[in-house]
Design a protein around this motif. Structure first.
Motif, short mmCIF file in Angstrom:
data_model
loop_
_atom_site.label_atom_id
_atom_site.label_comp_id
_atom_site.label_asym_id
_atom_site.label_seq_id
_atom_site.Cartn_x
_atom_site.Cartn_y
_atom_site.Cartn_z
N UNK A 35 -10.67 6.38 -18.20
CA UNK A 35 -11.07 4.98 -18.01
C UNK A 35 -11.92 4.83 -16.75
N UNK A 47 -8.64 10.69 -2.70
CA UNK A 47 -7.91 9.62 -3.41
C UNK A 47 -6.90 8.95 -2.49
N UNK A 48 -6.23 9.76 -1.67
CA UNK A 48 -5.27 9.18 -0.71
C UNK A 48 -5.99 8.22 0.24
N UNK A 82 -6.23 -0.40 -1.07
CA UNK A 82 -5.18 -0.85 -1.99
C UNK A 82 -4.83 -2.32 -1.80
N UNK A 83 -4.63 -2.71 -0.55
CA UNK A 83 -4.09 -4.06 -0.34
C UNK A 83 -4.66 -4.66 0.94
N UNK A 99 -7.19 1.72 -9.59
CA UNK A 99 -6.04 2.54 -9.24
C UNK A 99 -5.05 2.70 -10.40
N UNK A 100 -5.20 1.87 -11.43
CA UNK A 100 -4.27 2.03 -12.56
C UNK A 100 -4.96 2.75 -13.72
N UNK A 101 -6.28 2.90 -13.63
CA UNK A 101 -7.02 3.54 -14.72
C UNK A 101 -6.72 5.03 -14.80
N UNK A 102 -6.74 5.54 -16.02
CA UNK A 102 -6.69 6.99 -16.22
C UNK A 102 -8.03 7.56 -15.77
N UNK A 103 -8.10 8.89 -15.58
CA UNK A 103 -9.40 9.48 -15.22
C UNK A 103 -10.50 9.13 -16.21
N UNK A 111 -7.79 15.18 -3.78
CA UNK A 111 -6.56 14.42 -3.56
C UNK A 111 -6.60 13.70 -2.21
N UNK A 119 0.83 -1.21 0.00
CA UNK A 119 0.00 0.00 0.00
C UNK A 119 0.87 1.26 0.00
N UNK A 165 0.11 4.16 0.62
CA UNK A 165 -0.23 5.07 1.72
C UNK A 165 0.71 4.88 2.91
N UNK A 192 -6.90 4.91 -1.32
CA UNK A 192 -5.74 4.01 -1.40
C UNK A 192 -5.48 3.38 -0.03
N UNK A 193 -5.53 4.21 1.00
CA UNK A 193 -5.25 3.71 2.34
C UNK A 193 -6.17 2.54 2.70
N UNK A 194 -7.46 2.69 2.39
CA UNK A 194 -8.42 1.67 2.82
C UNK A 194 -8.60 0.54 1.81
#
Lengths: 379, 259
Positions: free
Chosen positions: B139, B172-173, B180-181, B133-137, B169, A142, A144, B176-178
């Motif tokens: 897409x 978006x951050x 992504x993985x 997360x890999x898509x352009x705006x 932003x 991640x 972040x 990602x935090x919640x």
């Protein structure tokens, strides 16, 4: 000035036209486009070049880590470093770097660097990086938590190198009941640590504090950005109450030397343009996933950085013009490097002398000319 | 937009509120805090609807200790206990659905019902989610909607102001935090869904390119007695893309919830 001969080990046999059908040569480029037999020949060429750099008088030879990409074939750079140790005598070997946040267990990195340092009898320079954004797509880690993991892994590795074990490590991301490195590093207190970076205030603030004073290497940037970031390091060092030395500053740059400016441009064109347009190019979503940098740093980077990102139409003229690449006659190259040195006091030059699809013959001649015509005048 | 904030145990979040009646709470998806949607307007005719912006997103507080969906779920359990005196109809979209379900597996006492619109949190093996997360705006906009006119309208919107860019932003951050993985997934969630003992309704757009509609069946199997509604010709935001149908289905379900 000290000189590093740095290599990315790009996969030159790549079908460049077919690769354009993908959003990047990173992460999503099918590995059916990699031929192991051609890859083996590439390793032979590139290892020979780095070994030759010792004979030519470079102080350091350098490799680095990238994952799931034709841009560089060293997902495990320590394996290459290990091969280089066996084929060289006294040159320093820099691994620029290992990407700390994307590993599950940073003790493995501490152990591997310690092994390499003992194997080489103290010739290792340890580069620590966060990895570029694409590595977070490749590893799944991640972004972040990239900064947190970097700092915590760094603290763990340095402590493992310097504190008698066994000890217990209690972090947020990493927790170990036993940390007790066998072997320990050869150099005391530990191998030098260098911090390559695309440039960010956070990284500079962290690297420059008095208990670290880690050399900061700015990579792949226009001359304006190189000067700005290196001087930012100097300014931040002043706020910490000391004056940074030139040996704390490094500039990583593609360099090509030929007899004349015209010939240099002609010979370097394919290499430099494929480096930026085919091998390095990736969209913002891959380069800077949210969380990878702070919001102010992200906004600043998007404003000043022109040599990375989605564009696939960089030209050699533009890259020379803004100083992202230094290409020309020995005199031209010397002047451009001196100009940056005069503005910043930079004392570490990390030259990339093979780049993109540049063939072996040109790469080797470039290395020889740089070593004979440019390097001595900068010493 | 008026700056209405709700503070729970020291963490203040922005809220929009409307309507009177039984309390309802809408938890938004990873795309961020929506404006007052027609769907909200419809719900607010029957319910006292509150739409908070999650902690860490946009203009809400950004507590550094809040690190994963488990933290968000516990935060909302605190909110349900401190801001309300009776059980609440909780409606969650995507990430918000995941948060609502995770909270309900821990404690259903403050839930009157649970409505999940294309919730994240589960995975059907072999059916990966879209990699938003890999898509352009472009897409991202196109893959969000089945009706491409909605995507084109979103893409034609004027660029955000500097202030709005900061808010976007931050959103978006936080996404990602919640998320992504592991990607939009809590591997442990599936085995605890039997603990959701309130009436549950799962709504999915058939043509969802972010979280495939194949996931709807798994939710239906794992949450006891859950009703599953599939919305045809619809992407990842059914309450926006097919507002009329989804409002009808959601209100129909809520009316049948025993009091």
């Amino acid at each position: 000035m000290k000189f590093t001969c740095f290599h990315l080990m790009p996969y030159r046999p790549l079908d460049l036209e077919a690769a354009k059908n993908y959003r990047s040569s990173w992460v999503v480029l099918p590995n059916s486009m990699y031929d192991p037999k051609k890859g083996a020949a590439e390793y032979d060429s590139y290892l020979d070049q780095l070994v030759y750099a010792e004979k030519l008088g470079f102080d350091v030879i350098g490799v680095n880590e990238h994952h799931q990409t034709a841009y560089g074939m060293m997902p495990a750079p320590n394996l290459i470093a290990s091969a280089l140790i066996q084929r060289t005598k006294s040159v320093k070997i820099a691994i620029l770097g290992r990407a700390l946040p994307i590993v599950g267990n940073p003790i493995n990195i501490a152990e591997e660097f310690a092994m390499l340092d003992v194997l080489s009898k103290g010739r290792i320079i340890a580069g620590f990086v966060r990895g570029i954004g694409a590595e977070y797509h490749a590893s799944g880690v991640n972004p972040a938590f990239s900064h947190e993991r970097f700092h915590e892994a760094h603290d763990l590795i340095v402590k493992a190198w310097t504190t008698p074990g066994p000890f217990e490590f209690e972090g947020t991301h990493y927790r170990y009941r036993y940390v007790n490195l066998w072997p320990r590093p050869y150099q005391s207190p530990h191998p030098p640590i260098w911090i390559p970076s695309m440039g960010s205030r956070e990284t500079i603030e962290w690297a420059s504090v008095p208990e670290r004073k880690y050399p900061f290497l700015v990579t792949f940037s226009s001359e304006t950005a190189v000067v700005r970031y290196l001087n930012m390091y100097r300014e931040v060092a002043q706020t910490h109450g000391y004056t940074a030395s030139g040996s704390q500053l490094g500039w990583a740059v593609p360099v090509y030397v030929a007899e004349t400016d015209a010939r240099a441009r002609q010979e370097a064109k394919a290499g430099i343009e494929t480096l930026f347009n085919n091998f390095l190019s990736m969209p913002w979503e891959m380069l800077l996933p949210p969380g990878y940098t702070s919001i102010p740093s992200l906004k600043a980077t998007m404003k000043i950085r022109t040599s990375l990102g989605g564009a696939r139409n960089h030209t050699i003229d533009e890259l020379i013009g803004n100083g992202t690449a230094v290409i020309g006659s020995p005199r031209t190259v010397l002047e451009k490097i001196e100009r940056v040195r005069d503005q910043t006091g930079v004392e570490n030059l990390i030259t990339m002398l093979q780049f993109g699809v540049m063939p072996d013959e040109l790469a080797v001649r470039n290395m020889e000319l740089f070593a004979s015509e440019v390097m001595p005048k900068l010493r | 937009m008026p700056d209405d904030r709700l503070t729970t145990r020291g963490v203040a979040v922005r809220v929009q509120r409307g309507g009177t009646g039984s309390p309802a709470l809408f938890l938004h998806g990873a795309g961020g805090w929506p404006a007052w949607l027609p769907f909200f307007e419809q719900l607010s005719r029957r319910f006292a609807l509150t739409v908070p912006e999650h902690p860490c997103f946009g203009g809400s507080d950004d507590p550094q200790w809040m690190r994963d969906v488990a933290d968000l779920a516990m935060y909302y359990l605190d909110l349900l206990e401190t801001a309300y005196s009776s059980p609440v109809h909780v409606i969650g979209h995507s990430l918000g659905g995941w948060v609502a379900a995770a909270a309900a597996t821990r404690n259903c006492r403050r839930f009157a019902s649970l409505t999940l619109l294309a919730p994240a949190g589960l995975r059907v093996k072999g059916v990966p989610p879209g990699d938003n997360f890999i898509w352009s705006p472009e897409e991202a906009a196109r893959n969000r909607f089945y009706d491409q006119r909605l995507a084109e309208a979103a893409l034609a919107a004027p660029p955000p102001s500097e202030q709005q860019l900061d808010i976007d932003l931050r959103t978006r951050f936080a996404a990602v935090k919640f998320g992504w993985e592991p990607r939009w997934l809590d591997p442990a969630l599936e085995k605890w869904l039997h603990r959701i003992i309130v009436p549950t309704h799962v709504v999915w757009g058939r043509d969802d390119k972010i979280l495939p509609s194949a996931y709807a069946r798994l939710w239906g199997e794992r949450v006891p007695g859950a009703q599953v509604s599939m919305v045809e010709a619809c992407g990842h935001s059914p309450h926006i893309e097919r507002c009329d149908i989804v409002t009808e289905k959601v209100l129909g379900f809520l009316e049948r919830v025993p009091r």
